[in-house]
Design a protein around this motif. Structure first.
Motif, PDB file in Angstrom:
ATOM      1  N   LEU A   1       0.827  -1.205   0.000  1.00 46.92           N
ATOM      2  CA  LEU A   1       0.000   0.000   0.000  1.00 46.92           C
ATOM      3  C   LEU A   1       0.861   1.254   0.000  1.00 46.92           C
ATOM      4  CD1 LEU A   1      -2.700   1.477   0.227  1.00 46.92           C
ATOM      5  CD2 LEU A   1      -2.620   1.111   2.699  1.00 46.92           C
ATOM      6  N   ILE A   2       1.950   1.225   0.763  1.00 50.28           N
ATOM      7  CA  ILE A   2       2.858   2.378   0.788  1.00 50.28           C
ATOM      8  C   ILE A   2       3.444   2.618  -0.597  1.00 50.28           C
ATOM      9  CG2 ILE A   2       5.120   3.136   1.632  1.00 50.28           C
ATOM     10  CD1 ILE A   2       4.407   1.913   4.328  1.00 50.28           C
ATOM     11  N   ALA A   3       3.842   1.545  -1.288  1.00 55.56           N
ATOM     12  CA  ALA A   3       4.386   1.689  -2.640  1.00 55.56           C
ATOM     13  C   ALA A   3       3.365   2.330  -3.572  1.00 55.56           C
ATOM     14  CB  ALA A   3       4.824   0.326  -3.169  1.00 55.56           C
ATOM     15  N   ILE A   4       2.100   1.943  -3.436  1.00 55.80           N
ATOM     16  CA  ILE A   4       1.037   2.540  -4.255  1.00 55.80           C
ATOM     17  C   ILE A   4       0.865   4.018  -3.917  1.00 55.80           C
ATOM     18  CG2 ILE A   4      -1.442   2.509  -4.720  1.00 55.80           C
ATOM     19  CD1 ILE A   4      -1.355  -0.523  -4.277  1.00 55.80           C
ATOM     20  N   LEU A   5       0.878   4.337  -2.620  1.00 55.62           N
ATOM     21  CA  LEU A   5       0.741   5.737  -2.210  1.00 55.62           C
ATOM     22  C   LEU A   5       1.876   6.596  -2.759  1.00 55.62           C
ATOM     23  CD1 LEU A   5      -0.384   5.318   1.527  1.00 55.62           C
ATOM     24  CD2 LEU A   5      -1.775   6.146  -0.384  1.00 55.62           C
ATOM     25  N   GLN A   6       3.075   6.043  -2.778  1.00 59.37           N
ATOM     26  CA  GLN A   6       4.218   6.793  -3.309  1.00 59.37           C
ATOM     27  C   GLN A   6       4.065   7.036  -4.807  1.00 59.37           C
ATOM     28  OE1 GLN A   6       7.382   4.242  -1.979  1.00 59.37           O
ATOM     29  NE2 GLN A   6       7.643   5.331  -0.048  1.00 59.37           N
ATOM     30  N   LEU A   7       3.500   6.070  -5.518  1.00 55.92           N
ATOM     31  CA  LEU A   7       3.259   6.258  -6.944  1.00 55.92           C
ATOM     32  C   LEU A   7       2.163   7.283  -7.203  1.00 55.92           C
ATOM     33  CD1 LEU A   7       3.455   2.581  -8.254  1.00 55.92           C
ATOM     34  CD2 LEU A   7       5.096   4.413  -8.692  1.00 55.92           C
ATOM     35  N   LEU A   8       1.274   7.459  -6.216  1.00 58.91           N
ATOM     36  CA  LEU A   8       0.151   8.384  -6.373  1.00 58.91           C
ATOM     37  C   LEU A   8       0.501   9.826  -5.996  1.00 58.91           C
ATOM     38  CD1 LEU A   8      -2.845   6.243  -5.019  1.00 58.91           C
ATOM     39  CD2 LEU A   8      -2.267   6.766  -7.404  1.00 58.91           C
ATOM     40  N   LEU A   9       1.724  10.063  -5.528  1.00 62.06           N
ATOM     41  CA  LEU A   9       2.134  11.438  -5.246  1.00 62.06           C
ATOM     42  C   LEU A   9       2.031  12.269  -6.517  1.00 62.06           C
ATOM     43  CD1 LEU A   9       5.251  10.928  -2.932  1.00 62.06           C
ATOM     44  CD2 LEU A   9       3.088  11.998  -2.291  1.00 62.06           C
ATOM     45  N   ILE A  10       1.362  13.395  -6.412  1.00 62.93           N
ATOM     46  CA  ILE A  10       1.129  14.217  -7.596  1.00 62.93           C
ATOM     47  C   ILE A  10       2.395  14.971  -7.993  1.00 62.93           C
ATOM     48  CG2 ILE A  10      -0.287  16.076  -8.553  1.00 62.93           C
ATOM     49  CD1 ILE A  10      -2.428  15.315  -6.463  1.00 62.93           C
ATOM     50  N   ASN A  11       3.048  15.557  -7.000  1.00 64.05           N
ATOM     51  CA  ASN A  11       4.261  16.317  -7.260  1.00 64.05           C
ATOM     52  C   ASN A  11       5.490  15.426  -7.064  1.00 64.05           C
ATOM     53  OD1 ASN A  11       3.191  19.308  -7.435  1.00 64.05           O
ATOM     54  ND2 ASN A  11       2.146  18.355  -5.702  1.00 64.05           N
TER      55      ASN A  11
ATOM     56  N   ASN B   1      -2.221  28.554  -6.785  1.00 65.48           N
ATOM     57  CA  ASN B   1      -3.312  27.875  -6.088  1.00 65.48           C
ATOM     58  C   ASN B   1      -3.447  26.421  -6.535  1.00 65.48           C
ATOM     59  OD1 ASN B   1      -3.855  30.157  -4.686  1.00 65.48           O
ATOM     60  ND2 ASN B   1      -5.733  30.682  -5.791  1.00 65.48           N
ATOM     61  N   LYS B   2      -3.266  26.171  -7.840  1.00 67.10           N
ATOM     62  CA  LYS B   2      -3.398  24.810  -8.359  1.00 67.10           C
ATOM     63  C   LYS B   2      -2.300  23.914  -7.801  1.00 67.10           C
ATOM     64  CE  LYS B   2      -3.731  22.141 -12.639  1.00 67.10           C
ATOM     65  NZ  LYS B   2      -3.761  22.197 -14.122  1.00 67.10           N
ATOM     66  N   THR B   3      -1.060  24.392  -7.837  1.00 62.62           N
ATOM     67  CA  THR B   3       0.048  23.612  -7.296  1.00 62.62           C
ATOM     68  C   THR B   3      -0.099  23.432  -5.799  1.00 62.62           C
ATOM     69  OG1 THR B   3       1.504  24.470  -9.016  1.00 62.62           O
ATOM     70  CG2 THR B   3       2.551  23.466  -7.108  1.00 62.62           C
ATOM     71  N   GLY B   4      -0.560  24.467  -5.113  1.00 59.96           N
ATOM     72  CA  GLY B   4      -0.749  24.382  -3.671  1.00 59.96           C
ATOM     73  C   GLY B   4      -1.766  23.334  -3.283  1.00 59.96           C
ATOM     74  N   GLN B   5      -2.833  23.229  -4.053  1.00 56.86           N
ATOM     75  CA  GLN B   5      -3.860  22.227  -3.767  1.00 56.86           C
ATOM     76  C   GLN B   5      -3.305  20.813  -3.924  1.00 56.86           C
ATOM     77  OE1 GLN B   5      -7.326  23.071  -6.146  1.00 56.86           O
ATOM     78  NE2 GLN B   5      -7.412  25.206  -5.472  1.00 56.86           N
ATOM     79  N   THR B   6      -2.506  20.584  -4.953  1.00 53.37           N
ATOM     80  CA  THR B   6      -1.923  19.253  -5.145  1.00 53.37           C
ATOM     81  C   THR B   6      -0.912  18.936  -4.042  1.00 53.37           C
ATOM     82  OG1 THR B   6      -0.179  20.129  -6.599  1.00 53.37           O
ATOM     83  CG2 THR B   6      -2.232  19.392  -7.638  1.00 53.37           C
TER      84      THR B   6
ATOM     85  N   ALA C   1       0.431  16.005   0.971  1.00 51.67           N
ATOM     86  CA  ALA C   1       0.701  16.042   2.413  1.00 51.67           C
ATOM     87  C   ALA C   1      -0.113  14.977   3.138  1.00 51.67           C
ATOM     88  CB  ALA C   1       0.385  17.428   2.969  1.00 51.67           C
ATOM     89  N   MET C   2      -1.377  14.822   2.765  1.00 54.84           N
ATOM     90  CA  MET C   2      -2.195  13.786   3.389  1.00 54.84           C
ATOM     91  C   MET C   2      -1.677  12.398   3.031  1.00 54.84           C
ATOM     92  SD  MET C   2      -4.068  15.566   5.166  1.00 54.84           S
ATOM     93  CE  MET C   2      -4.895  14.147   5.892  1.00 54.84           C
ATOM     94  N   ASN C   3      -1.174  12.258   1.810  1.00 54.78           N
ATOM     95  CA  ASN C   3      -0.563  11.000   1.383  1.00 54.78           C
ATOM     96  C   ASN C   3       0.642  10.669   2.265  1.00 54.78           C
ATOM     97  OD1 ASN C   3       1.094   9.055  -0.034  1.00 54.78           O
ATOM     98  ND2 ASN C   3       0.036   9.570  -1.922  1.00 54.78           N
ATOM     99  N   ILE C   4       1.498  11.660   2.487  1.00 57.84           N
ATOM    100  CA  ILE C   4       2.690  11.464   3.312  1.00 57.84           C
ATOM    101  C   ILE C   4       2.313  11.185   4.757  1.00 57.84           C
ATOM    102  CG2 ILE C   4       4.728  12.653   4.236  1.00 57.84           C
ATOM    103  CD1 ILE C   4       4.924  14.096   1.523  1.00 57.84           C
TER     104      ILE C   4
ATOM    105  N   THR D   1       3.471  18.351  10.335  1.00 59.37           N
ATOM    106  CA  THR D   1       2.835  18.210   9.024  1.00 59.37           C
ATOM    107  C   THR D   1       1.451  18.834   9.006  1.00 59.37           C
ATOM    108  OG1 THR D   1       4.038  16.148   8.655  1.00 59.37           O
ATOM    109  CG2 THR D   1       2.143  16.581   7.243  1.00 59.37           C
ATOM    110  N   LEU D   2       0.613  18.438   9.956  1.00 54.96           N
ATOM    111  CA  LEU D   2      -0.768  18.912   9.951  1.00 54.96           C
ATOM    112  C   LEU D   2      -0.868  20.397  10.273  1.00 54.96           C
ATOM    113  CD1 LEU D   2      -2.619  15.918  11.646  1.00 54.96           C
ATOM    114  CD2 LEU D   2      -2.361  16.434   9.216  1.00 54.96           C
ATOM    115  N   ALA D   3      -0.076  20.854  11.234  1.00 60.43           N
ATOM    116  CA  ALA D   3      -0.141  22.271  11.609  1.00 60.43           C
ATOM    117  C   ALA D   3       0.362  23.158  10.483  1.00 60.43           C
ATOM    118  CB  ALA D   3       0.675  22.509  12.877  1.00 60.43           C
ATOM    119  N   PHE D   4       1.483  22.774   9.896  1.00 66.39           N
ATOM    120  CA  PHE D   4       2.054  23.587   8.823  1.00 66.39           C
ATOM    121  C   PHE D   4       1.155  23.565   7.595  1.00 66.39           C
ATOM    122  CE2 PHE D   4       4.682  24.274   5.092  1.00 66.39           C
ATOM    123  CZ  PHE D   4       5.359  25.428   5.438  1.00 66.39           C
ATOM    124  N   VAL D   5       0.668  22.381   7.247  1.00 71.36           N
ATOM    125  CA  VAL D   5      -0.183  22.263   6.067  1.00 71.36           C
ATOM    126  C   VAL D   5      -1.486  23.018   6.261  1.00 71.36           C
ATOM    127  CG1 VAL D   5      -1.573  20.632   4.729  1.00 71.36           C
ATOM    128  CG2 VAL D   5       0.809  20.108   5.244  1.00 71.36           C
ATOM    129  N   ALA D   6      -2.071  22.929   7.465  1.00 73.95           N
ATOM    130  CA  ALA D   6      -3.317  23.641   7.715  1.00 73.95           C
ATOM    131  C   ALA D   6      -3.122  25.148   7.602  1.00 73.95           C
ATOM    132  CB  ALA D   6      -3.840  23.283   9.097  1.00 73.95           C
TER     133      ALA D   6
END
Length: 236
Positions: A24-34, A117-122, A127-130, A223-228
């Motif tokens: 599952l982790i390998a799949i999540l890493q492949l799903l990273l947008i950036n 804004n578009k890059t920030g959203q991705t 971040a949630m993936n990580i 992660t959560l505080a900075f991303v929020a």
């Protein structure tokens, strides 16, 4: 066959839950947008799967041998093989943690830069993936390290346990020792620690367990505080 040797092979499905978690982790890493990982996007997942396949094959072979074991020396040899499997699993877990930590640092660097804004959203999705990957990684650490290893827990003293689960307290009060934690129990500990930034119903007992939980809480909080905080600037 002694009860201790039988106990080594309880929670047999936990090994497959752990292997599935790595997949599952390998799949999540492949799903990273950036592009946040080390090297090409496929490199880390490929290395992890390359280590996971022989690890899974060794697990299958060991579990087949366990079904036909008849004497204590058979079980001791199986336990020794599982010890080598455990060491390889630690290497794999360490590799995943290094890759995910690097992705986190790259994420923070990207969020600190001026992004659209578009890059920030991705980046927020990444971040949630990580964060989710981090939860799974620490679940693997807790499961692999508690009372030595999944392969040797039957041979260690109860005082050497790293975590105290509520079921253990109930078992002691009822003078019953049939319950032992499985992988899903450690996954729950990891998730609640990452979400609440502190232990909930399961308490760390050893120094290494406390250090691991501190690291997970610190990473999750940052992660959560900075991303929020960054999300407010990007999405408004």
């Amino acid at each position: 066959m002694s009860n201790a040797l039988k106990e080594v092979h309880t929670h047999a499905w936990d090994f497959w839950l752990a292997r599935a978690s790595v997949a599952l982790i390998a799949i999540l890493q492949l799903l990273l947008i950036n592009r946040l990982g080390l090297g090409p996007r496929w490199l880390a997942p490929a290395l992890e799967i390359a280590l996971l396949l022989p690890l899974s094959f060794a697990t299958v072979r060991t579990q087949i041998n366990a079904r036909t074991a008849t004497h204590d020396h058979h079980w001791l040899r199986i336990a020794s093989n599982r010890l080598w499997i455990w060491r390889a699993a630690l290497v794999l877990t360490a590799l995943i943690m290094i890759v995910n930590t690097a992705a986190l640092f790259n994420l923070v660097h990207a969020l600190l830069a001026h992004v659209s804004n578009k890059t920030g959203q991705t980046l927020l999705l990444d971040a949630m993936n990580i964060w989710l990957t981090n939860v799974i990684v620490f679940a693997l650490w807790y499961w692999n390290l508690d009372r030595g290893s999944p392969a040797t827990r039957a041979f260690t003293r109860k005082s050497e346990q790293d975590f105290l689960f509520p079921q253990m307290i109930m078992a002691r009060s009822e003078k019953s020792s049939t319950w032992s934690p499985g992988f899903l129990d450690y996954a729950y500990v990891s998730f609640t620690n990452a979400a609440a930034f502190s232990p909930t119903d399961t308490m760390p007992l050893s120094a290494r367990a406390k250090i691991l939980m501190m690291c997970e809480s610190a990473i999750s909080l940052a992660t959560l505080a900075f991303v929020a905080a960054r999300a407010v600037n990007i999405l408004t």
